[in-house]
Design a protein around this motif. Structure first.
Motif, PDB file in Angstrom:
ATOM      1  N   ILE A   1      21.822 -31.684-106.083  1.00 45.86           N
ATOM      2  CA  ILE A   1      21.180 -31.898-104.785  1.00 45.86           C
ATOM      3  C   ILE A   1      22.199 -31.815-103.650  1.00 45.86           C
ATOM      4  CG2 ILE A   1      21.415 -34.414-104.925  1.00 45.86           C
ATOM      5  CD1 ILE A   1      18.697 -34.587-103.479  1.00 45.86           C
ATOM      6  N   VAL A   2      23.422 -32.288-103.915  1.00 43.45           N
ATOM      7  CA  VAL A   2      24.479 -32.202-102.911  1.00 43.45           C
ATOM      8  C   VAL A   2      24.877 -30.743-102.680  1.00 43.45           C
ATOM      9  CG1 VAL A   2      26.880 -32.803-102.404  1.00 43.45           C
ATOM     10  CG2 VAL A   2      25.341 -34.512-103.401  1.00 43.45           C
ATOM     11  N   ILE A   3      24.990 -30.001-103.771  1.00 39.26           N
ATOM     12  CA  ILE A   3      25.350 -28.588-103.651  1.00 39.26           C
ATOM     13  C   ILE A   3      24.273 -27.830-102.880  1.00 39.26           C
ATOM     14  CG2 ILE A   3      25.777 -26.462-104.933  1.00 39.26           C
ATOM     15  CD1 ILE A   3      26.988 -28.125-107.164  1.00 39.26           C
ATOM     16  N   ARG A   4      23.012 -28.115-103.200  1.00 32.94           N
ATOM     17  CA  ARG A   4      21.921 -27.423-102.516  1.00 32.94           C
ATOM     18  C   ARG A   4      21.924 -27.738-101.021  1.00 32.94           C
ATOM     19  NH1 ARG A   4      17.300 -24.991-103.980  1.00 32.94           N
ATOM     20  NH2 ARG A   4      17.581 -25.582-106.167  1.00 32.94           N
ATOM     21  N   GLN A   5      22.102 -29.003-100.669  1.00 33.35           N
ATOM     22  CA  GLN A   5      22.116 -29.394 -99.262  1.00 33.35           C
ATOM     23  C   GLN A   5      23.283 -28.732 -98.526  1.00 33.35           C
ATOM     24  OE1 GLN A   5      22.234 -33.653 -99.474  1.00 33.35           O
ATOM     25  NE2 GLN A   5      20.008 -33.882 -99.697  1.00 33.35           N
ATOM     26  N   ASN A   6      24.438 -28.711 -99.181  1.00 29.26           N
ATOM     27  CA  ASN A   6      25.617 -28.133 -98.544  1.00 29.26           C
ATOM     28  C   ASN A   6      25.450 -26.643 -98.310  1.00 29.26           C
ATOM     29  OD1 ASN A   6      28.405 -26.931 -98.404  1.00 29.26           O
ATOM     30  ND2 ASN A   6      28.974 -29.084 -98.494  1.00 29.26           N
ATOM     31  N   LEU A   7      25.049 -25.908 -99.352  1.00 33.07           N
ATOM     32  CA  LEU A   7      24.935 -24.459 -99.236  1.00 33.07           C
ATOM     33  C   LEU A   7      23.769 -24.053 -98.346  1.00 33.07           C
ATOM     34  CD1 LEU A   7      25.732 -23.238-102.869  1.00 33.07           C
ATOM     35  CD2 LEU A   7      27.278 -23.632-100.939  1.00 33.07           C
ATOM     36  N   SER A   8      22.687 -24.832 -98.358  1.00 39.78           N
ATOM     37  CA  SER A   8      21.535 -24.500 -97.524  1.00 39.78           C
ATOM     38  C   SER A   8      21.876 -24.594 -96.046  1.00 39.78           C
ATOM     39  CB  SER A   8      20.355 -25.420 -97.844  1.00 39.78           C
ATOM     40  OG  SER A   8      19.901 -25.221 -99.172  1.00 39.78           O
ATOM     41  N   SER A   9      22.896 -25.388 -95.721  1.00 43.55           N
ATOM     42  CA  SER A   9      23.291 -25.514 -94.322  1.00 43.55           C
ATOM     43  C   SER A   9      23.923 -24.230 -93.798  1.00 43.55           C
ATOM     44  CB  SER A   9      24.269 -26.679 -94.158  1.00 43.55           C
ATOM     45  OG  SER A   9      25.483 -26.415 -94.831  1.00 43.55           O
ATOM     46  N   PHE A  10      24.289 -23.318 -94.710  1.00 41.26           N
ATOM     47  CA  PHE A  10      24.861 -22.035 -94.298  1.00 41.26           C
ATOM     48  C   PHE A  10      23.788 -20.997 -94.022  1.00 41.26           C
ATOM     49  CE2 PHE A  10      28.480 -23.877 -96.549  1.00 41.26           C
ATOM     50  CZ  PHE A  10      29.544 -23.498 -95.767  1.00 41.26           C
ATOM     51  N   LEU A  11      22.533 -21.319 -94.296  1.00 36.30           N
ATOM     52  CA  LEU A  11      21.466 -20.337 -94.227  1.00 36.30           C
ATOM     53  C   LEU A  11      20.488 -20.669 -93.127  1.00 36.30           C
ATOM     54  CD1 LEU A  11      20.625 -20.122 -98.043  1.00 36.30           C
ATOM     55  CD2 LEU A  11      22.283 -18.768 -96.769  1.00 36.30           C
ATOM     56  N   ASP A  12      19.850 -19.627 -92.578  1.00 43.15           N
ATOM     57  CA  ASP A  12      18.692 -19.853 -91.719  1.00 43.15           C
ATOM     58  C   ASP A  12      17.452 -19.479 -92.517  1.00 43.15           C
ATOM     59  OD1 ASP A  12      18.493 -17.121 -91.758  1.00 43.15           O
ATOM     60  OD2 ASP A  12      19.298 -16.829 -89.754  1.00 43.15           O
ATOM     61  N   ASP A  13      16.334 -19.404 -91.858  1.00 45.66           N
ATOM     62  CA  ASP A  13      15.081 -19.151 -92.564  1.00 45.66           C
ATOM     63  C   ASP A  13      15.002 -17.762 -93.170  1.00 45.66           C
ATOM     64  OD1 ASP A  13      14.208 -21.673 -91.951  1.00 45.66           O
ATOM     65  OD2 ASP A  13      13.146 -21.048 -90.121  1.00 45.66           O
ATOM     66  N   HIS A  14      15.887 -16.868 -92.732  1.00 45.75           N
ATOM     67  CA  HIS A  14      15.854 -15.499 -93.241  1.00 45.75           C
ATOM     68  C   HIS A  14      16.934 -15.255 -94.278  1.00 45.75           C
ATOM     69  CE1 HIS A  14      12.953 -14.516 -90.161  1.00 45.75           C
ATOM     70  NE2 HIS A  14      13.730 -15.106 -89.275  1.00 45.75           N
ATOM     71  N   GLY A  15      17.639 -16.290 -94.690  1.00 50.95           N
ATOM     72  CA  GLY A  15      18.647 -16.127 -95.715  1.00 50.95           C
ATOM     73  C   GLY A  15      19.968 -15.658 -95.200  1.00 50.95           C
ATOM     74  N   LYS A  16      20.172 -15.691 -93.860  1.00 51.67           N
ATOM     75  CA  LYS A  16      21.436 -15.271 -93.286  1.00 51.67           C
ATOM     76  C   LYS A  16      22.240 -16.502 -92.920  1.00 51.67           C
ATOM     77  CE  LYS A  16      19.428 -11.093 -91.312  1.00 51.67           C
ATOM     78  NZ  LYS A  16      19.156 -10.365 -90.066  1.00 51.67           N
ATOM     79  N   LYS A  17      23.554 -16.317 -92.942  1.00 49.85           N
ATOM     80  CA  LYS A  17      24.421 -17.429 -92.601  1.00 49.85           C
ATOM     81  C   LYS A  17      24.341 -17.728 -91.114  1.00 49.85           C
ATOM     82  CE  LYS A  17      28.462 -17.617 -94.174  1.00 49.85           C
ATOM     83  NZ  LYS A  17      29.847 -17.242 -94.508  1.00 49.85           N
ATOM     84  N   LYS A  18      24.515 -18.978 -90.782  1.00 49.41           N
ATOM     85  CA  LYS A  18      24.513 -19.369 -89.378  1.00 49.41           C
ATOM     86  C   LYS A  18      25.685 -20.264 -89.110  1.00 49.41           C
ATOM     87  CE  LYS A  18      21.603 -23.469 -90.006  1.00 49.41           C
ATOM     88  NZ  LYS A  18      20.393 -24.173 -89.596  1.00 49.41           N
ATOM     89  N   GLY A  19      26.013 -20.404 -87.840  1.00 55.82           N
ATOM     90  CA  GLY A  19      27.085 -21.294 -87.425  1.00 55.82           C
ATOM     91  C   GLY A  19      26.710 -21.957 -86.134  1.00 55.82           C
ATOM     92  N   LYS A  20      27.665 -22.598 -85.473  1.00 54.44           N
ATOM     93  CA  LYS A  20      27.365 -23.320 -84.258  1.00 54.44           C
ATOM     94  C   LYS A  20      26.945 -22.361 -83.151  1.00 54.44           C
ATOM     95  CE  LYS A  20      31.300 -25.500 -84.084  1.00 54.44           C
ATOM     96  NZ  LYS A  20      32.352 -26.407 -83.641  1.00 54.44           N
ATOM     97  N   GLY A  21      27.395 -21.133 -83.217  1.00 54.45           N
ATOM     98  CA  GLY A  21      27.077 -20.180 -82.165  1.00 54.45           C
ATOM     99  C   GLY A  21      25.799 -19.417 -82.399  1.00 54.45           C
ATOM    100  N   GLY A  22      25.062 -19.686 -83.478  1.00 50.33           N
ATOM    101  CA  GLY A  22      23.818 -18.976 -83.744  1.00 50.33           C
ATOM    102  C   GLY A  22      23.874 -18.287 -85.082  1.00 50.33           C
ATOM    103  N   ALA A  23      22.857 -17.462 -85.318  1.00 53.61           N
ATOM    104  CA  ALA A  23      22.720 -16.848 -86.636  1.00 53.61           C
ATOM    105  C   ALA A  23      23.833 -15.895 -86.963  1.00 53.61           C
ATOM    106  CB  ALA A  23      21.369 -16.103 -86.703  1.00 53.61           C
ATOM    107  N   ASP A  24      24.454 -15.298 -85.948  1.00 53.63           N
ATOM    108  CA  ASP A  24      25.492 -14.305 -86.208  1.00 53.63           C
ATOM    109  C   ASP A  24      26.881 -14.886 -86.158  1.00 53.63           C
ATOM    110  OD1 ASP A  24      23.614 -11.905 -84.334  1.00 53.63           O
ATOM    111  OD2 ASP A  24      23.630 -12.313 -86.485  1.00 53.63           O
TER     112      ASP A  24
END
Length: 267
Positions: free
Chosen positions: A233-256
């Motif tokens: 559950i920890v791994i899922r929560q951590n890795l899911s934070s890298f994704l948006d709803d379309h499966g792309k990585k996101k950061g503080k500046g947005g999806a790109d």
């Protein structure tokens, strides 16, 4: 696939322009010019990169049809299952799933966990593998960009060679117009190949390489957490934070934007 459609559209636009200006398509076909530009560009790039890298670059053309990608949602599900298996039966139990993993990077990560590699060595080895993979995947883009740089100049060389041939036949003035037109076909091939194929393809491959590098960062984060014995559950929560709803990585500046590692909560 859209990249391939763009490539086809570029050629169709040139053909359509020629037809609209009543230029015979047969006048655009010249085997000698084709041989000079394509073979010359390939030879120069082979001298630049070596034959092995050239072959890799040519094979990467198929990325236009099927770009390489990691299904990060599927990977998160897998690494969560691997965590549950390792915590319930021990890390040696992961050896049974290694044959089912096709990605060499992921397979090596699992093997190192099974071999009980120390966390420090694990991070160093996996990081080195990621850097090597990123370098290897950048080479096709560099190959096509180099070909795009060489081909216009080689096209000019072909045109000059054609003009030399024309000048040698000044005693046949009725052939001068056709001869000069044929000579400049090499320039058209060189500039056209560079700007319609090589340079756009090089930039596209560079974008794909960066995308794969970002996906690999998520995979590395997952294996680091798996090696540390974190619950699923920890791994899922951590890795899911890298994704948006379309499966792309996101950061503080947005999806790109480039992602930042999210600290895993304590068990």
């Amino acid at each position: 696939m859209t990249s391939l459609l763009g490539l086809i559209a570029g050629f169709l636009s040139i053909i359509g322009g020629a037809i609209s200006d009543h230029v015979p398509l047969s006048s655009l076909l010249n085997f000698t010019a084709f041989l000079i530009v394509l073979c010359g560009s390939f030879s120069a790039s082979t001298l630049h990169f070596g034959l092995g890298n050239m072959i890799s670059g040519l094979k990467a053309f198929m990325w236009l049809i099927k770009p390489p990608s990691v299904d990060l949602h599927k990977f998160i599900d897998q690494v969560t299952e691997w965590s549950s298996l390792a915590r319930s039966q021990g890390t040696l139990a992961l050896e049974s799933v290694i044959p089912d993993v096709s990605d060499p990077f992921q397979k090596q990560g699992l093997q190192m966990i099974v071999d009980n590699t120390s966390p420090d060595d694990f991070a160093i080895i996996l990081g080195t593998m990621a850097e090597n993979a990123a370098h290897h995947q950048q080479i096709p883009a560099e190959v096509w960009e180099a070909m795009g740089g060489y081909s216009p100049t080689i096209g000019v060389m072909g045109a000059v060679m054609g003009l030399i041939h024309v000048m040698m036949r000044l005693d046949h003035p009725d052939e001068l117009g056709e001869g000069i037109a044929t000579a400049f076909i090499a320039t058209v091939y060189g500039v056209g190949f560079a700007n319609l194929v090589a340079l756009p393809l090089g930039n596209r491959l560079k974008q794909l390489a960066k995308k794969m590098e970002r996906e690999r960062e998520v995979v590395m984060q997952g294996f680091m957490l798996l090696a540390e014995g974190k619950p699923g559950i920890v791994i899922r929560q951590n890795l899911s934070s890298f994704l948006d709803d379309h499966g792309k990585k996101k950061g503080k500046g947005g999806a790109d934007a480039e992602p930042e590692a999210v600290a895993a909560p304590a068990e």
